[in-house]
Write an enzyme that holds these catalytic residues in place. Sequence first.
Site, PDB file in Angstrom:
ATOM      1  N   GLU A  44       0.831  -1.198   0.000  1.00 15.34           N
ATOM      2  CA  GLU A  44       0.000   0.000   0.000  1.00 15.34           C
ATOM      3  C   GLU A  44       0.873   1.258   0.000  1.00 15.34           C
ATOM      4  OE1 GLU A  44      -3.610   1.411   3.011  1.00 15.34           O
ATOM      5  OE2 GLU A  44      -2.039   0.079   3.739  1.00 15.34           O
ATOM      6  N   LYS A 111      -9.181   2.148  -2.063  1.00 12.17           N
ATOM      7  CA  LYS A 111      -9.473   1.561  -0.754  1.00 12.17           C
ATOM      8  C   LYS A 111     -10.853   1.996  -0.282  1.00 12.17           C
ATOM      9  CE  LYS A 111      -7.047   0.930   3.682  1.00 12.17           C
ATOM     10  NZ  LYS A 111      -5.795   1.270   4.395  1.00 12.17           N
ATOM     11  N   CYS A 163      -5.463  -3.553   2.580  1.00 12.01           N
ATOM     12  CA  CYS A 163      -5.213  -3.486   4.026  1.00 12.01           C
ATOM     13  C   CYS A 163      -6.507  -3.567   4.848  1.00 12.01           C
ATOM     14  CB  CYS A 163      -4.410  -2.240   4.364  1.00 12.01           C
ATOM     15  SG  CYS A 163      -3.591  -2.354   5.982  1.00 12.01           S
TER      16      CYS A 163
END
Length: 660
Positions: A44, A111, A163
Amino acid sequence: MNQIRLASAALNQTPLAWDVNRSNIVAALEAARVADVSLLCLPELCISGYGCEDAFFAQGVQQTSLDMLAEILPATKGLAVALGLPLVVEEQIFNACAFVCDGRLIGFVAKQCLAGDGIHYEPRWFKPWPVGKVSEVDCLGNEYPVGDLMFECGGIKIGMEICRDAWVAQRTGKRLAVRGADIILNPSGSHFAFAKQEIRRDIVLRGSREFHVSYAYTNLLGNEAGNVVYDGGTLIATRGELVAVGPRFSFEDYALAHADIDVDATRADRAAAKLPIIELDGTTLDCDFHLSPPEKEIEPTQPSPWDASPPPKEEEFARAVALGLFDYLRKSRAGGLVISLSGGADSATVATMAWLMVKFGVAELGCQSFARKLSQMSRLSEASRADDLVGELLTCAYQATRNSGDVTRHAARYVAKSIGAKYFEWNVDTMVDAYVETVSQVVGRPLTWEQDDTALQNIQARARAPGAWLLANLSGSLLLTTSNRSEAAVGYATMDGDTAGGLAPIAGIDKAYLLEWLKWMESTGPEGVGPLGALSVINAQQPTAELRPASEGQTDEGDLMPYRVLDAVERAAIRDKLMPVEVFQSVRELFPEYTPEQLGTWVERFFQLWCRNQWKRERYAPSFHLDDENLDPKSWCRFPILSGGFERELAELREYISNC
């Protein structure tokens, strides 16, 4: 059999270090190519660095991230790669991941679930991407799709959980599985905390098992931006089984983990489970790229010998702080390390960590590569052994007063010599006496221990700071402060004295655990290093600040309370957010050997000192985050500098105890 070689690479990146970050990414790409990998997951925000903080708002940072992506594209020839960067879409910033195939940018996934708790502040900079939304972004001279996307390479469907998307109850992966994903990539920036790798293992295993996919998790590595250590520890699972585990706490710039996975096998599992597949138009992009099967056999990556499940806390502590210290030293370009060595547990722990930093680093890199990573210290190039490097890197000084004892002087000298550090001794009584005499004349009376106890203790600690700073400044070295979390909680430290320094490596850990760890280091030590027997001279002592005359018999626990009690009170009050009566009730169960009156006194003392000394915590040097009990107000535990001091609640405590 539809087999491909899947890989994840942990990267040691630095915020805004564009050329370094690009170099690490390109090196990982080349390593993947050599290992015959087809699909690679990188971390990330690896292009910009995860910890850019408010620099994410800068248009220059946003544009340079795209420029770096363009420079990296040619290095992806023959590979499909996911790599993270900040991305502006419709005038909002998103934490995004680019998907690249064979030198071509295909699109971006954004995300959906942002990390906004603990040390994370992602909602300050980024917006969460809406579920199911697909848009377009104009970049690199073309328009590219962005959003809730999947990618198809030769019939193999690839999705991403970025994540935190995998840490929530309604995981993004559930929707990807329903849309027919064969492989899920998880580009992460997941900070180290004790035992956290076990949680990651569970997330990866459950994802592969419940979604009937192969799952690749990757992470950042090292001390990226100062406070936070990333442990790497990439994971690859398929059909509910871990098939590759990357190394943790590596001193390398990157660490690649790879394994062969069978897409047909996971599809058969999905068919047997009768998992429905729902195609969503326009959300899966054909990449016009085929993931080639591996042509040569390579054993999948295995974990380090010490990294059991669960890993020993002692090993994690040693390796996290050692790597954090190395990267801080390297990235700050400091000229070495200096410690004011008291002969007690805290400073001995910090010195041991510096020694372990060299031991771990040389074992993995070799002396020459270790020295090259610290190129600002040209003198290191002549060292041929780890012991020589310690002597060039670490300087320790014991600064005595008339209240210092032979036990601590001997302990400081013995530990420093045993680890190979440079060692100096000097006495600061003349400086202390000069300060005391000057102020005595100004106030018109002699200063006495009966009347001025705290002031006379503090001036000794403060008189030591200038010499330590001067010694560090001579070589542009980093002065390490030795405060621990237990002392930080109650302010049992002298500002501009023993708190002086640019980095506090152990400020995130409690004193009771430090004492246990030192015994482990004396008897056992980390895998591949072994014990440091010299610590016996530390472990034989009772901790003392040695700031009162020896006749007073001063000890730290006498000034405060037993460290085991202090740490239990701190956890109950700060971590668990209990009020004084509730804290008393919890510690009374843990320590029945003490009277209610004694425990009540200690609980009250803790709350009073906690509130009085928040200003000290605001001023402590940066520390490493190690668990969810950190007291650093800059990254974890916020508390007002001025407050009511729990006066009402402490009155309730006194009344409660009177009725016990």
